[in-house]
Design an enzyme around this catalytic site. Structure first.
Site, short mmCIF file in Angstrom:
data_model
loop_
_atom_site.label_atom_id
_atom_site.label_comp_id
_atom_site.label_asym_id
_atom_site.label_seq_id
_atom_site.Cartn_x
_atom_site.Cartn_y
_atom_site.Cartn_z
N GLN A 195 0.88 -1.17 0.00
CA GLN A 195 0.00 0.00 0.00
C GLN A 195 0.92 1.22 0.00
O GLN A 195 1.39 1.65 1.04
CB GLN A 195 -0.91 -0.02 1.23
CG GLN A 195 -1.71 -1.31 1.38
CD GLN A 195 -2.88 -1.43 0.41
OE1 GLN A 195 -3.66 -0.49 0.26
NE2 GLN A 195 -2.98 -2.55 -0.28
N GLY A 236 -11.67 3.16 4.58
CA GLY A 236 -10.83 2.22 3.83
C GLY A 236 -9.90 2.91 2.84
O GLY A 236 -10.02 4.11 2.57
N HIS A 237 -8.99 2.14 2.28
CA HIS A 237 -7.98 2.70 1.39
C HIS A 237 -8.60 3.24 0.11
O HIS A 237 -9.47 2.63 -0.48
CB HIS A 237 -6.86 1.70 1.07
CG HIS A 237 -7.29 0.36 0.57
ND1 HIS A 237 -6.39 -0.54 0.05
CD2 HIS A 237 -8.49 -0.25 0.53
CE1 HIS A 237 -7.02 -1.63 -0.29
NE2 HIS A 237 -8.29 -1.49 -0.02
N GLY A 238 -8.10 4.41 -0.25
CA GLY A 238 -8.53 4.98 -1.52
C GLY A 238 -9.89 5.66 -1.49
O GLY A 238 -10.38 6.08 -2.53
#
Lengths: 346, 346, 346
Positions: A195, A236-238
């Site tokens: 990541q 969450g990611h993004g």
């Protein structure tokens, strides 16, 4: 402070009664004594005011205040918040770096910045003017903190995180932890997907205690200007959270979710697209405990899981509570049908 | 790095086009420039590729890549994850103990281990080769950390915790907090039940930011090999989580729960046996926001609360949304029945 | 320790068999060896006992224990908890302040108090006799910690927090973070409402890992005597939690909620009043994953969302699972009706 001065600093609000009356603090109507300033939201709170010992109030123009000196305001709640900031300003640590803090050599510290005991700031990082890092905060490498930020104790900002100005982060929040990304390998095990993105937090954002905002796999997770995240929220990611959105405690949005502007997610709600990241339109209201797994149009109001339009959900749950009775009625109809003359099936 | 070298290190994948093409980093199709390597998961992403400026891609054999040099792969997503690790390796702190860390005298530190500023390691603990304790981590007494682990800032590992090799723990997670055990005493108050067990985390586990894994009352809470826990997950005391299981953000399992291998719990789900700890069979899928309170057979797929088999739940919620209409139809039948000729009840 | 001595210290329980039998530790029936003391909750656990290697047990008077020496007790579970405290007392750090802790000059430390490495204590704070601050704890200014408290690593107590005696706080919890209060300003943005109240935690409270208790806007958020909060629980600003209440993991209560005494909120449940703070009566039971948005009478038992009385909810969900079948039955009735002779509508 004289009531007249408070009124002046609230934008020249009119004072009714003694403008020289001195208030020494702020309080609720229940707790306030004769030196305190309180507020009345609307005429509905008139009875609390009647039994209150409070000395002065901020109140809407039309509300009777029992002869107390009063600042008259069309928005007493907002004005009271500002009066609190005047009369009971938050403690602000003295500028400077505590001798037990550990700051990498190349860190750029703004004027008036304060770094508390045990705080750690990694190489390549910068902290803006007047910003405060409370004790035991950890900034990894290459973190940018803007001006006038307050980063509370125990917060962790991982490498590459970028914060705008006037960002407040409550204790224990984590910004920039790895996103949750894994692929199945040849042996059927989960293999970590690096990541390598970051988190960008724009101006005037507040992030609650224990909240976690994951770094993007690639690119940036973005928390838009003026967003307010409550405690124990998961981003969450993004994800992209649009300006002025609010996410109340213990809610979460899955990786890649795009929230529009002025979205409100009430407590313990969630968004996780079923077939890909969900897009939630501007101004959407997601009720407490609602679970959304598809896109929503701007201005939607949804409840329940799976989330339904507000009115439809309320009607459906009203019937839900009476399902046993509905079942009995269907059985009665069946019995009745069995007893009725019927034409033979064709 | 030359594309040919990347391909070789991915297990000798074939290169289509210029194997000497040099990529300097990795990026998404949306963000990538002419020096970047991206990837295409399947032909469905062909349109994103058409408008991309990216220089080279990893792509399935059959997908058209617009003349770019390409590494052909049957698993582009996994290969891209590995290419990221090659081209953008994560930062690794220099080995050694920061002067502000506090390590008990008898601690055994492996070769190449790194202990960050403000980290504390209690008596009797050991940290394996090349493992990293980031700043402000706390290890109580008698903690074992294996080799090649990464323990991020602010993590707490309480006494007796045991970690295998290659374990990654994101910031702010807590391993080995007391389980939640109380008994009613003679005065009707809650009396603490001492929690003297520990937590065992096997090899290749990842634990998310803010996640809490409680120590057992007696014996061990066990997180099996290869398990991935997302952020803000709660694992109660004495739970057993089988190998390769995945628990997504904000989910929880109550004390004593036994999860099989390769179980997937999606976000905001929970397992808590109604009459005793629940046992969840291998390969079970628990949907987002599902709540399970009984045992599940291996391979189950459940949704909702109380959790129902996937298909049954989807069908039931489809009717739920139309309950008001169903009620109207029943009322219409009742009216119709009242108007029909009927035999008198016997 | 001799079994007879254990029995004596449990309040002179009778010993059956050899009172001189020596136990060296405690264990579960599954794990215990011939030197260990275990317990049997009831006759239902007799089979586990039959296959156990454990040396001695605490057991109800009537349960057969296979010839082992036994302490007979009407409350074996509670007595076992107390035996654990005798035979395996929790580690207690040596009194004194670690050289790397940072204590403001005017802090009052009680006799026998222990302050761990990297802990920070702000000006005006006090820590009571024999209380322990584990490493990397942060106390802001003007915090009061009573006697015999245990504050685990990484905990943050913000300014003005007040803790009674015998309070235990698990790692990573945050007490006194700002409440989540914002008002819309003239430009339509959220403006922070200063949160100048505090948190008061009464005697004998336990607070779980990662749990967040927000300070009040004005006045105090109050956690009553003997309350037990599990991990990752959220307590909003200004809440009042009555004595002896229990809130299990990942549950939350919205700002201003008033919980009575002896309320039980099971895991992943929530209370958030729809039109104002909710009041939950004494002795109420809120089931796992239940969501409450209105007041509840004392002694209520509720399930589901929106929460319904226990029995009604169970009956309704039983029909919910069969909704597709119910729909088919209504359709069949409609077809039947269409085929029946009918009187023309009047």
């Amino acid at each position: 402070m004289r009531l007249g001065e408070v009124a002046a600093r609230l934008g020249n609000r009119p004072v009714q009664g003694d403008a020289d009356f001195t208030v020494t603090g702020v309080a609720s109507l229940e707790d306030g004594g004769p030196d305190a300033l309180g507020f009345v939201r609307s005429a509905r709170h008139a009875s609390a005011l009647a039994s209150s010992k409070i000395g002065a109030v901020i109140a809407p123009p039309e509300v009777e205040v029992g002869g107390r000196p009063a600042i008259r305001s069309p928005s007493p709640s907002l004005d009271f918040a500002r009066a609190v900031a005047l009369l009971a300003p938050p403690p602000h640590p003295a500028p400077g770096v505590h001798e037990s803090a550990r700051i990498a050599e190349d860190v750029v510290l703004g004027e008036g910045a304060a770094v508390g005991a045990g705080a750690v700031v990694g190489a390549g990082s910068a902290v803006g003017d007047r910003s405060v890092l409370h004790p035991n905060v950890t900034l990894y490498a290459d973190v940018r903190v803007g001006a006038d930020c307050v980063i509370h104790a125990g917060v962790v900002l991982r490498e590459g995180s970028v914060l705008g100005d006037r960002v407040v982060i409550q204790p224990g929040a984590v910004i920039g932890g790895d996103g949750f990304g894994f692929e199945i390998d040849e042996q059927g095990h989960w293999e970590k997907v690096p990541q390598i993105g970051n988190v960008v937090v724009e101006d005037d954002v507040e992030i609650g205690a224990g909240t976690t905002v994951d770094r993007a796999r690639l690119g940036s997770t973005r928390i838009g200007r003026g967003v307010k995240l409550d405690n124990l929220v998961q981003i969450g990611h993004g994800c992209q959270v649009g300006a002025d959105s609010v996410i109340v405690a213990q809610s979460g949005i899955a990786g890649g979710t795009v929230l529009g502007e002025r979205v409100i997610m009430m407590c313990q709600s969630g968004v996780a697209g079923a077939t890909g990241p969900a897009r939630i339109g501007d101004g959407t209201f997601i009720a407490a405990r609602a679970g959304v797994y598809r896109d929503l149009e701007p201005g939607s109001r949804v409840w329940g899981f799976p989330a339904l339009p507000e009115r439809r959900w309320h009607r459906a749950v009203a019937v839900f509570a009476k399902l046993p009775e509905l079942l009995r009625r269907v059985r009665a109809l069946e019995r009745q049908g069995a007893e009725s003359p019927r034409r033979p099936p064709r």
